[in-house]
Design an enzyme around this catalytic site. Structure first.
Site, PDB file in Angstrom:
ATOM      1  N   ARG A  88      -2.219  -9.848   2.767  1.00 47.57           N
ATOM      2  CA  ARG A  88      -1.851  -9.595   1.375  1.00 47.57           C
ATOM      3  C   ARG A  88      -0.686 -10.442   0.907  1.00 47.57           C
ATOM      4  O   ARG A  88      -0.308 -10.364  -0.259  1.00 47.57           O
ATOM      5  CB  ARG A  88      -1.451  -8.132   1.252  1.00 47.57           C
ATOM      6  CG  ARG A  88      -2.486  -7.266   0.566  1.00 47.57           C
ATOM      7  CD  ARG A  88      -1.888  -5.904   0.401  1.00 47.57           C
ATOM      8  NE  ARG A  88      -2.527  -5.131  -0.613  1.00 47.57           N
ATOM      9  CZ  ARG A  88      -3.646  -4.437  -0.439  1.00 47.57           C
ATOM     10  NH1 ARG A  88      -4.264  -4.455   0.713  1.00 47.57           N
ATOM     11  NH2 ARG A  88      -4.122  -3.727  -1.426  1.00 47.57           N
ATOM     12  N   ARG A 127     -12.538   5.074 -10.849  1.00 46.14           N
ATOM     13  CA  ARG A 127     -12.316   5.519  -9.479  1.00 46.14           C
ATOM     14  C   ARG A 127     -11.269   6.635  -9.439  1.00 46.14           C
ATOM     15  O   ARG A 127     -11.394   7.578  -8.660  1.00 46.14           O
ATOM     16  CB  ARG A 127     -11.856   4.324  -8.638  1.00 46.14           C
ATOM     17  CG  ARG A 127     -11.600   4.668  -7.201  1.00 46.14           C
ATOM     18  CD  ARG A 127     -11.420   3.416  -6.360  1.00 46.14           C
ATOM     19  NE  ARG A 127     -10.071   2.900  -6.449  1.00 46.14           N
ATOM     20  CZ  ARG A 127      -9.666   1.764  -5.876  1.00 46.14           C
ATOM     21  NH1 ARG A 127     -10.512   1.027  -5.197  1.00 46.14           N
ATOM     22  NH2 ARG A 127      -8.428   1.360  -5.979  1.00 46.14           N
ATOM     23  N   ARG A 144       0.310  -2.703  -8.735  1.00 49.82           N
ATOM     24  CA  ARG A 144      -0.533  -3.304  -7.694  1.00 49.82           C
ATOM     25  C   ARG A 144      -1.121  -4.625  -8.158  1.00 49.82           C
ATOM     26  O   ARG A 144      -1.239  -5.576  -7.384  1.00 49.82           O
ATOM     27  CB  ARG A 144      -1.644  -2.321  -7.279  1.00 49.82           C
ATOM     28  CG  ARG A 144      -1.105  -1.219  -6.371  1.00 49.82           C
ATOM     29  CD  ARG A 144      -1.993   0.002  -6.339  1.00 49.82           C
ATOM     30  NE  ARG A 144      -3.325  -0.282  -5.886  1.00 49.82           N
ATOM     31  CZ  ARG A 144      -4.403   0.434  -6.228  1.00 49.82           C
ATOM     32  NH1 ARG A 144      -4.284   1.465  -7.040  1.00 49.82           N
ATOM     33  NH2 ARG A 144      -5.560   0.113  -5.759  1.00 49.82           N
TER      34      ARG A 144
END
Ligand code: ADP
Length: 192
Positions: A88, A127, A144
């Site tokens: 990441r 979601r 994020r």
């Protein structure tokens, strides 16, 4: 097949990884899932990770690398793996290359799922309603996405530079995207 799946939060990595796992017969290793399991089990690592994840930030590289190494050296990953959620940032990318070189399992390919950000926001809202993940609140999602653009996007560039990146259009139904991914994989590794 040793594959890294890249893409923003909500780009569909988890869904596609589950389908790839069945097709390629290698385990799906998701650092997000490993971390959520640790949080749920209330391990010391989970206790450290919880607040960081709920804020949409990255858990420390040391913690995630240790957890990944423990998982990736299990016998079921000897024949390959689909890595989701890692690396990441550029430091994790370097750590991964060192780890894989050490265990004699160099990466074959990185696939990046490309999805426009407007769609991502809608998908995560869907979601959030369905799964109730604590890090799917609008504020955390914004963070994020910011972390992704700042720290994770350069990881794809790195794989591009070394000639190991395939970019796949992640818009469309799940099966259509899945077919595109299979078509983008090196044929000698899928038996195609
Ligand atoms: P998504 O891809 O939808 O953002 P994940 O399930 O991959 O979700 O990850 C959820 C959270 O877990 C991240 O926001 C981060 O806090 C933590 N996390 C997962 N993988 C890593 C990683 N490789 N390094 C640091 N933190 C991670």
């Amino acid at each position: 097949m040793r594959l890294v799946l890249l893409g923003a939060p909500g780009s569909g990595k988890g869904t596609q990884a589950a389908m790839l796992k069945a097709a390629l017969k290698v385990p799906h290793i998701s650092t997000g899932d490993l971390l959520r399991a640790a949080v749920k089990a209330g391990t010391p690592l989970g206790l450290k990770a919880k607040a960081v994840m709920e804020a949409g930030k990255l858990v420390s590289d040391d913690i995630v690398l240790g957890m990944l190494e423990e998982r990736i050296t299990q016998p079921d990953a000897d024949g390959g793996f689909i890595l989701d959620g890692y690396p990441r940032n550029v430091a994790q990318c370097e750590a991964l290359e060192r780890l894989l070189a050490r265990i004699g399992q160099p990466l074959d390919i990185a696939v990046k799922l490309k999805v426009p950000s407007e769609l991502i926001v809608d998908r995560i809202a869907g979601r959030a309603a369905a799964e109730g993940r604590k890090d799917d609140t609008p504020e955390t999602v914004r963070e994020r996405l910011r972390v992704y653009a700042e720290q994770t996007a350069p990881v794809a560039e790195h794989f591009g530079t070394i000639g190991r990146l395939r970019i796949v259009d992640g818009v469309g139904d799940v099966d259509a995207v899945f077919k595109r991914i299979l078509a983008a994989l090196p044929g000698e590794l899928t038996g195609a």
